[in-house]
Write a protein that holds these residues in place. Structure first.
Motif, PDB file in Angstrom:
ATOM      1  N   HIS A 196       7.851   7.469  10.779  1.00 35.39           N
ATOM      2  CA  HIS A 196       8.054   8.608   9.886  1.00 35.39           C
ATOM      3  C   HIS A 196       7.293   8.502   8.567  1.00 35.39           C
ATOM      4  N   VAL A 197       6.706   7.342   8.294  1.00 39.07           N
ATOM      5  CA  VAL A 197       5.955   7.175   7.051  1.00 39.07           C
ATOM      6  C   VAL A 197       4.634   7.932   7.167  1.00 39.07           C
ATOM      7  N   GLN A 198       4.365   8.783   6.191  1.00 37.15           N
ATOM      8  CA  GLN A 198       3.136   9.576   6.200  1.00 37.15           C
ATOM      9  C   GLN A 198       1.953   8.710   5.802  1.00 37.15           C
ATOM     10  N   ASP A 199       0.737   9.113   6.225  1.00 35.74           N
ATOM     11  CA  ASP A 199      -0.470   8.367   5.901  1.00 35.74           C
ATOM     12  C   ASP A 199      -0.671   8.186   4.405  1.00 35.74           C
ATOM     13  N   SER A 200      -0.398   9.225   3.603  1.00 34.05           N
ATOM     14  CA  SER A 200      -0.587   9.110   2.162  1.00 34.05           C
ATOM     15  C   SER A 200       0.402   8.107   1.558  1.00 34.05           C
ATOM     16  N   GLU A 201       1.617   8.084   2.084  1.00 34.87           N
ATOM     17  CA  GLU A 201       2.612   7.114   1.616  1.00 34.87           C
ATOM     18  C   GLU A 201       2.189   5.696   1.995  1.00 34.87           C
ATOM     19  N   THR A 202       1.703   5.554   3.204  1.00 33.91           N
ATOM     20  CA  THR A 202       1.247   4.249   3.675  1.00 33.91           C
ATOM     21  C   THR A 202       0.075   3.774   2.835  1.00 33.91           C
ATOM     22  N   ALA A 203      -0.865   4.667   2.585  1.00 41.65           N
ATOM     23  CA  ALA A 203      -2.036   4.303   1.778  1.00 41.65           C
ATOM     24  C   ALA A 203      -1.607   3.875   0.382  1.00 41.65           C
ATOM     25  N   ALA A 204      -0.682   4.607  -0.215  1.00 45.21           N
ATOM     26  CA  ALA A 204      -0.206   4.250  -1.558  1.00 45.21           C
ATOM     27  C   ALA A 204       0.468   2.885  -1.548  1.00 45.21           C
ATOM     28  N   LEU A 205       1.264   2.640  -0.526  1.00 34.93           N
ATOM     29  CA  LEU A 205       1.955   1.359  -0.402  1.00 34.93           C
ATOM     30  C   LEU A 205       0.956   0.216  -0.240  1.00 34.93           C
ATOM     31  N   LEU A 206      -0.036   0.415   0.615  1.00 37.08           N
ATOM     32  CA  LEU A 206      -1.012  -0.645   0.877  1.00 37.08           C
ATOM     33  C   LEU A 206      -1.967  -0.875  -0.283  1.00 37.08           C
ATOM     34  N   ASN A 207      -2.166   0.137  -1.093  1.00 35.14           N
ATOM     35  CA  ASN A 207      -3.052  -0.012  -2.241  1.00 35.14           C
ATOM     36  C   ASN A 207      -2.340  -0.592  -3.453  1.00 35.14           C
ATOM     37  N   ASN A 208      -1.044  -0.825  -3.327  1.00 34.40           N
ATOM     38  CA  ASN A 208      -0.267  -1.411  -4.406  1.00 34.40           C
ATOM     39  C   ASN A 208      -0.471  -2.929  -4.379  1.00 34.40           C
ATOM     40  N   LYS A 209      -0.985  -3.478  -5.463  1.00 33.30           N
ATOM     41  CA  LYS A 209      -1.272  -4.915  -5.522  1.00 33.30           C
ATOM     42  C   LYS A 209      -0.021  -5.764  -5.348  1.00 33.30           C
ATOM     43  N   ASP A 210       1.118  -5.284  -5.870  1.00 37.96           N
ATOM     44  CA  ASP A 210       2.369  -6.030  -5.726  1.00 37.96           C
ATOM     45  C   ASP A 210       2.774  -6.147  -4.254  1.00 37.96           C
ATOM     46  N   THR A 211       2.580  -5.067  -3.492  1.00 36.33           N
ATOM     47  CA  THR A 211       2.912  -5.086  -2.063  1.00 36.33           C
ATOM     48  C   THR A 211       2.079  -6.132  -1.340  1.00 36.33           C
ATOM     49  N   LEU A 212       0.784  -6.106  -1.583  1.00 40.80           N
ATOM     50  CA  LEU A 212      -0.106  -7.061  -0.921  1.00 40.80           C
ATOM     51  C   LEU A 212       0.199  -8.494  -1.340  1.00 40.80           C
ATOM     52  N   GLU A 213       0.487  -8.686  -2.614  1.00 44.72           N
ATOM     53  CA  GLU A 213       0.813 -10.029  -3.102  1.00 44.72           C
ATOM     54  C   GLU A 213       2.102 -10.538  -2.457  1.00 44.72           C
ATOM     55  N   LEU A 214       3.087  -9.655  -2.333  1.00 44.99           N
ATOM     56  CA  LEU A 214       4.357 -10.028  -1.709  1.00 44.99           C
ATOM     57  C   LEU A 214       4.157 -10.402  -0.233  1.00 44.99           C
ATOM     58  N   VAL A 215       3.401  -9.598   0.478  1.00 45.13           N
ATOM     59  CA  VAL A 215       3.149  -9.874   1.904  1.00 45.13           C
ATOM     60  C   VAL A 215       2.396 -11.190   2.075  1.00 45.13           C
ATOM     61  N   ARG A 216       1.391 -11.399   1.250  1.00 43.49           N
ATOM     62  CA  ARG A 216       0.618 -12.653   1.346  1.00 43.49           C
ATOM     63  C   ARG A 216       1.492 -13.866   1.012  1.00 43.49           C
ATOM     64  N   ALA A 217       2.293 -13.749  -0.029  1.00 48.44           N
ATOM     65  CA  ALA A 217       3.163 -14.862  -0.417  1.00 48.44           C
ATOM     66  C   ALA A 217       4.182 -15.154   0.684  1.00 48.44           C
ATOM     67  N   ARG A 268      -9.177  -2.066   8.355  1.00 48.06           N
ATOM     68  CA  ARG A 268      -8.989  -2.446   6.949  1.00 48.06           C
ATOM     69  C   ARG A 268      -7.519  -2.728   6.643  1.00 48.06           C
ATOM     70  N   LEU A 269      -6.630  -1.883   7.169  1.00 41.80           N
ATOM     71  CA  LEU A 269      -5.192  -2.067   6.960  1.00 41.80           C
ATOM     72  C   LEU A 269      -4.753  -3.448   7.423  1.00 41.80           C
ATOM     73  N   ARG A 270      -5.065  -3.794   8.641  1.00 41.61           N
ATOM     74  CA  ARG A 270      -4.614  -5.072   9.195  1.00 41.61           C
ATOM     75  C   ARG A 270      -5.289  -6.254   8.495  1.00 41.61           C
ATOM     76  N   ARG A 271      -6.583  -6.127   8.212  1.00 40.67           N
ATOM     77  CA  ARG A 271      -7.311  -7.200   7.528  1.00 40.67           C
ATOM     78  C   ARG A 271      -6.687  -7.452   6.160  1.00 40.67           C
ATOM     79  N   THR A 272      -6.379  -6.386   5.447  1.00 39.06           N
ATOM     80  CA  THR A 272      -5.802  -6.498   4.108  1.00 39.06           C
ATOM     81  C   THR A 272      -4.404  -7.103   4.165  1.00 39.06           C
ATOM     82  N   LEU A 273      -3.598  -6.673   5.133  1.00 42.25           N
ATOM     83  CA  LEU A 273      -2.249  -7.234   5.263  1.00 42.25           C
ATOM     84  C   LEU A 273      -2.285  -8.732   5.544  1.00 42.25           C
TER      85      LEU A 273
END
Length: 165
Positions: A115-136, A30-35
């Motif tokens: 060093h990034v924890q799973d909860s931090e990674t999940a929060a980052l990936l669930n942020n719509k701005d992060t995904l929009e930035l990566v896609r753009a 899911r992580l890679r597909r979403t990215l």
């Protein structure tokens, strides 16, 4: 003949069930597909299965077989090892996971620092701005422009040091 098949089916005493490792692999899919900005339906098309099956893999409901994982890795452009990065190396007995060395020629996805924890990674990936930035960013066709955008964003960080050209 039919009786023989029934008898051979009853020989199986244990039904393989999804484990915590299967759930972890599903989250990595899911992580890679979403990215990459792919829908479950699009990934399913690339691999030749339904989006419902992708959902089951991502939720950890169904186990992903070796050949299917190979196909998914190809569609997501990552080595198979990507799906196991960060998995518990010392699982509890009976979990069905055994650590072994695997070498691959493909370069491993270098997304988030170790060093990034799973909860931090999940929060980052669930942020719509992060995904929009990566896609753009990935939608910019010119590599030089993409590098300039990356350098611009990096220059806005408080601890920025310019990268040499």
């Amino acid at each position: 003949m039919q009786e023989k098949l029934q008898n051979s089916d009853t020989c199986h005493t244990a039904i393989p069930r999804a484990t915590s490792v299967d759930a972890y692999v599903g989250r990595r899919i899911r992580l890679r597909r979403t990215l990459l900005g792919l829908s479950q339906e699009k990934l399913g098309e690339l691999v030749g299965i339904t989006f419902q099956q992708i959902q089951k893999y991502e939720r950890g409901t169904n186990r992903v077989g070796a050949s299917r994982l190979y196909d998914i890795a190809g569609a997501l452009d990552v080595p198979i090892a990507f799906f196991f990065e960060g998995v518990d190396r010392h699982p509890s007995p009976g979990s069905g996971y055994r650590s072994s060395g695997v070498s691959e020629s493909r370069k491993v996805f270098e997304g988030f620092p170790a060093h990034v924890q799973d909860s931090e990674t999940a929060a980052l990936l669930n942020n719509k701005d992060t995904l929009e930035l990566v896609r753009a960013y990935h939608a910019i066709p010119d590599i030089k422009v993409r590098k300039n955008v990356l350098e611009l964003v990096r220059s806005m960080k408080p601890d920025h040091t310019p990268t040499p050209e």
